[in-house]
Design an enzyme around this catalytic site. Structure first.
Site, PDB file in Angstrom:
ATOM      1  N   GLU A 115      38.087  42.150  37.092  1.00 40.56           N
ATOM      2  CA  GLU A 115      38.348  40.706  37.189  1.00 40.56           C
ATOM      3  C   GLU A 115      37.081  39.968  37.612  1.00 40.56           C
ATOM      4  OE1 GLU A 115      42.960  40.117  38.287  1.00 40.56           O
ATOM      5  OE2 GLU A 115      41.824  41.205  39.821  1.00 40.56           O
ATOM      6  N   GLU A 135      46.547  49.175  37.725  1.00 46.31           N
ATOM      7  CA  GLU A 135      47.561  48.530  38.555  1.00 46.31           C
ATOM      8  C   GLU A 135      48.937  49.175  38.426  1.00 46.31           C
ATOM      9  OE1 GLU A 135      44.263  45.732  38.873  1.00 46.31           O
ATOM     10  OE2 GLU A 135      45.033  47.034  37.305  1.00 46.31           O
TER      11      GLU A 135
END
Length: 261
Positions: A115, A135
């Site tokens: 990110e 994730e």
């Protein structure tokens, strides 16, 4: 560029060369680190810097969210939502700091590290670099902007695959799917990233501002609004004094060759 314990930075010929500096934690991002990233790039926006290289100390670029801190803090849903908004603000400060940001990647570019890297304008991976969004396996969800930036880079379907299965991308495959623009055979991406940043820093600052900010904003608009915004930005950028000077050199055949190889 002082006063940041988790970011080392020095200025060389109008290019800021910065390094994430939490190598003992694989440059994992705790709350304070994210606050420092935001403050650092806001200071870049106020400076005379013409480009930024963001590398890292240690073997890994960034292993993402500091999961140990997250576990120990035992945050409420509301508290963690506010943490996510801090990440959004920090990475927006990076993306829209007004100058080109080149990420010099190494090792893990994972989860929140991806990110962070996706907020850079150009990403250079070395031979050790790997990209992942684990994730799903951690029982968590992205919170630092991946659903916008990473999904734009690789597409929603590929991002879902990465999150659901832990799929890892490296090398030329990472270039092909859009995770980075350069994949090097050597184990050091910093020299190439600095070379790219210096090249970009030679452009007129207004042109770089238009490119690094305008394209992202226009991409979020309906087409009719986007066409107007493009024309407006082009009207200002393409008539600036620096543009006239460079166009005159092109017309007179005195301009240097500018195409990268």
């Amino acid at each position: 560029m002082e006063g940041f314990s988790k970011i080392e930075a020095e200025v060389s010929d109008d290019v800021v060369v910065a390094k994430l500096n939490r190598p003992d934690k694989r440059n994992a991002l705790d709350e304070d680190f994210v606050d420092q990233i935001e403050a650092f790039f806001r200071s870049v926006a106020r400076s005379s810097a013409k480009a930024v290289v963001l590398g890292a100390n240690g073997k890994d670029y960034c292993a993402g969210l500091d999961l140990v801190e997250h576990y120990l803090e035992d945050r409420s849903a509301e508290d963690f939502m506010l943490i996510c908004r801090k990440w959004h603000k920090a990475f927006e400060a990076m993306q829209f700091c007004g100058v080109p940001v080149v990420a010099a990647l190494k090792g893990a570019v994972v989860g929140g590290g991806l990110e962070l890297a996706s907020a850079a304008h150009i990403r250079v991976a070395d031979a050790t670099t790997y990209f992942a969004l684990p994730e799903g396996q951690r029982g968590i969800f992205t919170g630092g902007g991946a659903t916008v930036r990473v999904a734009k880079l690789v597409g929603e379907a590929r991002m879902m695959d990465m999150m659901l299965t832990g799929r890892v991308y490296q090398g030329e495959e990472a270039v092909r799917v859009g995770l980075c623009q350069y994949a090097l055979d050597e184990d050091d991406s910093l020299p190439k990233a600095i070379e790219i940043a210096r090249r970009a820093s030679e452009n007129p600052p207004l042109s770089n501002l238009a490119i690094t900010s305008g394209i992202s904003h226009i991409g979020n608009m309906p087409s009719t609004d986007a066409f107007f915004a493009e024309a407006f930005i082009a009207g200002i950028t393409n008539t600036q004094p620096a543009s006239r000077e460079r166009l005159a050199a092109f017309a007179n055949k005195t301009a240097p060759k500018t195409l990268a190889t």
